[in-house]
Write a protein that holds these residues in place. Sequence first.
Motif, PDB file in Angstrom:
ATOM      1  N   HIS A  33       0.860  -1.190   0.000  1.00  0.00           N
ATOM      2  CA  HIS A  33       0.000   0.000   0.000  1.00  0.00           C
ATOM      3  C   HIS A  33       0.890   1.231   0.000  1.00  0.00           C
ATOM      4  O   HIS A  33       1.664   1.436   0.936  1.00  0.00           O
ATOM      5  CB  HIS A  33      -0.903  -0.002   1.237  1.00  0.00           C
ATOM      6  CG  HIS A  33      -1.872  -1.142   1.239  1.00  0.00           C
ATOM      7  ND1 HIS A  33      -3.176  -0.991   0.844  1.00  0.00           N
ATOM      8  CD2 HIS A  33      -1.709  -2.453   1.551  1.00  0.00           C
ATOM      9  CE1 HIS A  33      -3.787  -2.180   0.920  1.00  0.00           C
ATOM     10  NE2 HIS A  33      -2.916  -3.083   1.362  1.00  0.00           N
ATOM     11  N   HIS A  53      -2.825   4.956  -2.211  1.00  0.00           N
ATOM     12  CA  HIS A  53      -3.750   5.737  -1.376  1.00  0.00           C
ATOM     13  C   HIS A  53      -3.353   7.206  -1.450  1.00  0.00           C
ATOM     14  O   HIS A  53      -2.292   7.592  -0.959  1.00  0.00           O
ATOM     15  CB  HIS A  53      -3.687   5.256   0.075  1.00  0.00           C
ATOM     16  CG  HIS A  53      -3.993   3.797   0.208  1.00  0.00           C
ATOM     17  ND1 HIS A  53      -5.273   3.303   0.221  1.00  0.00           N
ATOM     18  CD2 HIS A  53      -3.172   2.722   0.272  1.00  0.00           C
ATOM     19  CE1 HIS A  53      -5.236   1.977   0.303  1.00  0.00           C
ATOM     20  NE2 HIS A  53      -3.963   1.609   0.336  1.00  0.00           N
ATOM     21  N   THR A  73      -1.343  10.917   8.411  1.00  0.00           N
ATOM     22  CA  THR A  73      -1.504  10.047   9.582  1.00  0.00           C
ATOM     23  C   THR A  73      -2.884   9.379   9.561  1.00  0.00           C
ATOM     24  O   THR A  73      -3.002   8.166   9.782  1.00  0.00           O
ATOM     25  CB  THR A  73      -1.332  10.872  10.881  1.00  0.00           C
ATOM     26  OG1 THR A  73      -0.097  11.556  10.823  1.00  0.00           O
ATOM     27  CG2 THR A  73      -1.370   9.981  12.106  1.00  0.00           C
ATOM     28  N   SER A  74      -3.919  10.167   9.283  1.00  0.00           N
ATOM     29  CA  SER A  74      -5.284   9.603   9.261  1.00  0.00           C
ATOM     30  C   SER A  74      -5.411   8.515   8.216  1.00  0.00           C
ATOM     31  O   SER A  74      -6.022   7.466   8.446  1.00  0.00           O
ATOM     32  CB  SER A  74      -6.323  10.667   8.925  1.00  0.00           C
ATOM     33  OG  SER A  74      -6.229  11.697   9.807  1.00  0.00           O
ATOM     34  N   LYS A  75      -4.788   8.772   7.060  1.00  0.00           N
ATOM     35  CA  LYS A  75      -4.853   7.786   5.971  1.00  0.00           C
ATOM     36  C   LYS A  75      -4.157   6.493   6.389  1.00  0.00           C
ATOM     37  O   LYS A  75      -4.666   5.392   6.162  1.00  0.00           O
ATOM     38  CB  LYS A  75      -4.201   8.407   4.732  1.00  0.00           C
ATOM     39  CG  LYS A  75      -4.427   7.693   3.439  1.00  0.00           C
ATOM     40  CD  LYS A  75      -5.857   7.640   3.020  1.00  0.00           C
ATOM     41  CE  LYS A  75      -6.164   8.397   1.768  1.00  0.00           C
ATOM     42  NZ  LYS A  75      -7.559   8.412   1.396  1.00  0.00           N
ATOM     43  N   VAL A  77      -3.660   5.351   9.415  1.00  0.00           N
ATOM     44  CA  VAL A  77      -4.438   4.672  10.464  1.00  0.00           C
ATOM     45  C   VAL A  77      -5.604   3.911   9.826  1.00  0.00           C
ATOM     46  O   VAL A  77      -5.843   2.738  10.123  1.00  0.00           O
ATOM     47  CB  VAL A  77      -4.937   5.692  11.525  1.00  0.00           C
ATOM     48  CG1 VAL A  77      -5.976   5.077  12.445  1.00  0.00           C
ATOM     49  CG2 VAL A  77      -3.758   6.232  12.327  1.00  0.00           C
ATOM     50  N   ASP A  78      -6.281   4.577   8.912  1.00  0.00           N
ATOM     51  CA  ASP A  78      -7.433   3.986   8.241  1.00  0.00           C
ATOM     52  C   ASP A  78      -7.033   2.719   7.467  1.00  0.00           C
ATOM     53  O   ASP A  78      -7.611   1.645   7.631  1.00  0.00           O
ATOM     54  CB  ASP A  78      -8.016   5.063   7.306  1.00  0.00           C
ATOM     55  CG  ASP A  78      -9.183   4.545   6.514  1.00  0.00           C
ATOM     56  OD1 ASP A  78      -9.859   3.647   7.011  1.00  0.00           O
ATOM     57  OD2 ASP A  78      -9.398   5.042   5.382  1.00  0.00           O
ATOM     58  N   VAL A  79      -5.990   2.844   6.652  1.00  0.00           N
ATOM     59  CA  VAL A  79      -5.576   1.708   5.803  1.00  0.00           C
ATOM     60  C   VAL A  79      -4.963   0.591   6.667  1.00  0.00           C
ATOM     61  O   VAL A  79      -5.199  -0.596   6.418  1.00  0.00           O
ATOM     62  CB  VAL A  79      -4.587   2.169   4.707  1.00  0.00           C
ATOM     63  CG1 VAL A  79      -4.046   0.994   3.910  1.00  0.00           C
ATOM     64  CG2 VAL A  79      -5.258   3.173   3.774  1.00  0.00           C
ATOM     65  N   ARG A  81      -5.758  -0.289   9.554  1.00  0.00           N
ATOM     66  CA  ARG A  81      -6.867  -1.050  10.154  1.00  0.00           C
ATOM     67  C   ARG A  81      -7.544  -1.941   9.128  1.00  0.00           C
ATOM     68  O   ARG A  81      -7.695  -3.139   9.333  1.00  0.00           O
ATOM     69  CB  ARG A  81      -7.918  -0.081  10.695  1.00  0.00           C
ATOM     70  CG  ARG A  81      -7.641   0.366  12.075  1.00  0.00           C
ATOM     71  CD  ARG A  81      -8.912   1.007  12.658  1.00  0.00           C
ATOM     72  NE  ARG A  81      -8.584   1.569  13.939  1.00  0.00           N
ATOM     73  CZ  ARG A  81      -8.721   2.864  14.246  1.00  0.00           C
ATOM     74  NH1 ARG A  81      -9.185   3.705  13.365  1.00  0.00           N
ATOM     75  NH2 ARG A  81      -8.396   3.287  15.443  1.00  0.00           N
ATOM     76  N   THR A  82      -7.948  -1.339   8.013  1.00  0.00           N
ATOM     77  CA  THR A  82      -8.751  -2.106   7.057  1.00  0.00           C
ATOM     78  C   THR A  82      -7.915  -3.163   6.334  1.00  0.00           C
ATOM     79  O   THR A  82      -8.372  -4.281   6.117  1.00  0.00           O
ATOM     80  CB  THR A  82      -9.438  -1.190   6.024  1.00  0.00           C
ATOM     81  OG1 THR A  82      -8.460  -0.312   5.508  1.00  0.00           O
ATOM     82  CG2 THR A  82     -10.557  -0.388   6.626  1.00  0.00           C
ATOM     83  N   ALA A 103       0.855   7.498  13.784  1.00  0.00           N
ATOM     84  CA  ALA A 103      -0.093   6.426  13.437  1.00  0.00           C
ATOM     85  C   ALA A 103       0.174   5.195  14.309  1.00  0.00           C
ATOM     86  O   ALA A 103      -0.757   4.561  14.825  1.00  0.00           O
ATOM     87  CB  ALA A 103       0.044   6.065  11.960  1.00  0.00           C
ATOM     88  N   LEU A 107      -2.462   3.499  17.052  1.00  0.00           N
ATOM     89  CA  LEU A 107      -2.955   2.124  16.877  1.00  0.00           C
ATOM     90  C   LEU A 107      -2.400   1.173  17.938  1.00  0.00           C
ATOM     91  O   LEU A 107      -2.689  -0.026  17.908  1.00  0.00           O
ATOM     92  CB  LEU A 107      -2.565   1.616  15.485  1.00  0.00           C
ATOM     93  CG  LEU A 107      -3.282   2.282  14.306  1.00  0.00           C
ATOM     94  CD1 LEU A 107      -2.549   1.985  13.000  1.00  0.00           C
ATOM     95  CD2 LEU A 107      -4.733   1.810  14.216  1.00  0.00           C
TER      96      LEU A 107
END
Length: 375
Positions: A33, A53, A73-75, A77-79, A81-82, A103, A107
């Motif tokens: 990613h 991303h 950072t938000s991106k 964290v999101d990726v 996780r998913t 990040a 997490l």
Amino acid sequence: MKVGILCYPSYGGSGVIASDLARHLARRGHEVHVFSYETPFRLQQFEANLFFHQVEVLDYPLFRFPPYLIALTSKIVDVARTAQLDLLHVHYAIPHTPAAYLAREMLARERKLPIITTTHGTDITLVGKDPQFFEVIRFSLESSDGVTAVSHNLAIESKEVFGLEKTPRVIPNFVDVEAYIPQQNPALRSRFALPEEKLLLHISNFRPIKRLEDVVKIFAGVNQVLPSRLLLVGDGPEKVTALQMAQQLAVEERVHFLGRQENVAEIFALSDLFLLPSEKESFGLVALEAMACEVPVVASKTGGLPEVVEHGLTGYLAPVGHTDAMIEGSLKILSNPLLHRQMAERGRKVALSRFRAEPIVDAYEQYYKEILNES
Ligand code: U5P
């Protein structure tokens, strides 16, 4: 493994290596990613297992400076996780390592997310030394689970500048020896030079550190003895300086500004000599690309360049700013076809034996495994 790679998308060694590494890892079956604000220019083609991303920053009038670090950072964290990322591999410390650190901390209760930072050069030697960045970079390098550098010189400098406990692992840059190959293209070459003229080449981001004025001075010196042409590939703030120098030395008609180019392999292969008189290079990926295409290199003896270009064997190195020595070295190579051939062939041999992608991607994979086992 599921690997997150953070990088810049633009023309530069760090973004190129990050993209090539991502592609190789994906082809080996890893899920990769990539995070950046644009699709990296070497990552435009579809690749199974490779996901891009895009980091988009909210445009709000209050934000005079877009908060990229927070958006990145938000991106992550999101990726993370998913996609259930196993680790983050950061290319170029600023601002990627602080974002990765944030990040990982966010997490921490859910999952481990080790960080490997690869320093590429100016993130340490130029930008990182700035008092504005210094403490944050030192802290985030110390907080990385692993740090690598693209040359011994950069590894030592990173350790010294930031007082790191451990010396970063050296994993050098690599070149695609199947794309960067010697090739003959007389029709294309004839558009820039007559058969009896020599073709000199420089490729960079035209920043002051590249010393474009020296490129033009060296070219003019060579041209006085051997009629030549200079191809300048890339773009940046020093373009004007280069043009002015060319006018001052009355060679502007022999200098071709080609702008940014995506497929430089073909241009390398047209050339007789590559010039890289930089103030500093932590590796000098362009010098390696030239060597892979059987083009000898005349460059500065600085940073990691002596680890790539072997003085007297694949080109000549001279102290920064010593344009007379660089002219002399260039003339030696260009006026002696046997020496030129030997250096050209040796350059390709060095690229094949020390800088092929496969063993270097192996070294990164191995390092990932070590870091995952330790964390
Ligand atoms: N590059 C291009 N096109 C350009 C300028 C640079 O592809 O117009 C590439 C070089 O081929 C090299 C990288 O792979 O960007 C620059 O590496 P470095 O000189 O920063 O190490």
